[in-house]
Design a protein around this motif. Structure first.
Motif, PDB file in Angstrom:
ATOM      1  N   ASN A  71       0.828  -1.206   0.000  1.00 25.79           N
ATOM      2  CA  ASN A  71       0.000   0.000   0.000  1.00 25.79           C
ATOM      3  C   ASN A  71       0.865   1.261   0.000  1.00 25.79           C
ATOM      4  N   SER A  72       1.902   1.274   0.826  1.00 24.21           N
ATOM      5  CA  SER A  72       2.769   2.449   0.907  1.00 24.21           C
ATOM      6  C   SER A  72       3.497   2.701  -0.408  1.00 24.21           C
ATOM      7  N   LEU A  73       3.950   1.632  -1.063  1.00 24.91           N
ATOM      8  CA  LEU A  73       4.662   1.790  -2.330  1.00 24.91           C
ATOM      9  C   LEU A  73       3.741   2.319  -3.420  1.00 24.91           C
ATOM     10  N   VAL A  74       2.533   1.753  -3.510  1.00 21.97           N
ATOM     11  CA  VAL A  74       1.591   2.200  -4.540  1.00 21.97           C
ATOM     12  C   VAL A  74       1.153   3.638  -4.281  1.00 21.97           C
ATOM     13  N   ILE A  75       0.761   3.922  -3.054  1.00 23.36           N
ATOM     14  CA  ILE A  75       0.322   5.276  -2.704  1.00 23.36           C
ATOM     15  C   ILE A  75       1.462   6.270  -2.885  1.00 23.36           C
ATOM     16  N   GLY A  76       2.670   5.894  -2.455  1.00 20.88           N
ATOM     17  CA  GLY A  76       3.814   6.791  -2.583  1.00 20.88           C
ATOM     18  C   GLY A  76       4.136   7.126  -4.023  1.00 20.88           C
ATOM     19  N   ALA A  77       4.093   6.109  -4.910  1.00 23.69           N
ATOM     20  CA  ALA A  77       4.406   6.352  -6.320  1.00 23.69           C
ATOM     21  C   ALA A  77       3.367   7.263  -6.967  1.00 23.69           C
TER      22      ALA A  77
END
Length: 273
Positions: A71-77
């Motif tokens: 979730n953090s990787l997708v949201i961050g990107a």
């Protein structure tokens, strides 16, 4: 003359001690996290009980941790892309739009950095509820774009300002439109800053907790997962191991972004025309 030199040396000595004390106070607690992450005990206390990598091994095969990380990787990107795109547009129009509206928008875009995170989180929660989104991944992305926008505006504005105005003027004199000048000249010259702004905004989004705390739905991000694990004393060593990995990764990303930013500014100074 010698008295003035002595006073200056004494002032420099005390200033050095102050800076050293400030750095120790600021970074010593951070350095304790990697130290205790290798300690063979669930207690974060001295004396150390021995060296172990067990807490790092527990990071693998944890479905809750894997989901929060994804979730953090997708949201961050996504948030980094949106914040960088908005930062490029706002900064360019502020410098070259020659419009009071553009200058006003640029000033507003930098305001979130001055507003306490709790106020931003509560305000965004009220807003997403009013428009029907509610706490969700989309709400988190919008909140992170707002939080990261001041950084991208500052980075891109300094880069655009470092490009000699004669380059843009020459392109316009040769018949290029504003869009062509921006797309084929200004944007390629700003590529290092664009990448730097993206990396910094991704880092801000990845580490953001307060906004996520108010806007998260059923899919928590990594900071929210870490906060939830702090309630369990036995999870503390694993949290410190995870914190060490995040800390190392953050330093690498931030350092790379700063190198790219300075490389772009240095190239502009070496080629003023």
């Amino acid at each position: 003359m010698s008295g003035a030199r002595t006073d200056a040396n004494a002032g420099g000595h005390w200033l050095g001690l102050y800076v050293l004390g400030y750095l120790v106070f600021l970074y010593l607690p951070v350095l304790l996290i990697p130290l205790f992450s290798f300690n063979n005990s669930i207690q974060a206390a001295f004396p150390l009980q021995g060296f172990t990598l067990e807490w790092y091994r527990t990071l693998y095969g944890n479905p809750a941790l894997s989901g929060a990380l994804a979730n953090s990787l997708v949201i961050g990107a996504i948030a980094a892309f949106g914040a960088t795109l908005c930062g490029i547009t706002v900064s360019y129009m502020d410098l070259y739009g020659r419009s009071p509206l553009a200058a006003t928008i640029s000033a507003i875009a930098r305001l979130p950095i001055l507003i306490p995170g709790v106020i931003v989180g509560i305000s965004l929660l009220i807003l997403v509820n009013l428009i029907g989104l509610g706490p969700s991944r989309v709400s988190i992305v919008l909140g992170h774009i707002l939080v990261a926008l001041p950084t991208t505006v500052v980075v891109m504005r300094s880069r655009f300002a470092a490009i000699p105005k004669t380059i843009r003027e020459a392109a316009l004199d040769l018949g290029a439109s504003d869009w062509t000048t921006f797309r084929r000249i200004m944007l390629p010259l700003s590529a290092p800053a664009v990448l730097s702004a993206f990396m910094l905004s991704f880092l801000i989004s990845f580490d953001e907790f307060i906004v996520v705390f108010f806007l998260a739905g059923t899919e928590p991000t990594l900071p929210l997962y870490i906060w939830s694990q702090l309630r369990f004393p036995r999870s503390l060593p694993t949290v410190m191991a995870l914190g060490t990995v995040i800390l190392t990764t953050s330093f690498i990303i931030a350092g790379t972004a700063e190198i790219l930013r300075h490389r772009g500014l240095g190239a502009a100074r070496r080629n003023p025309a």
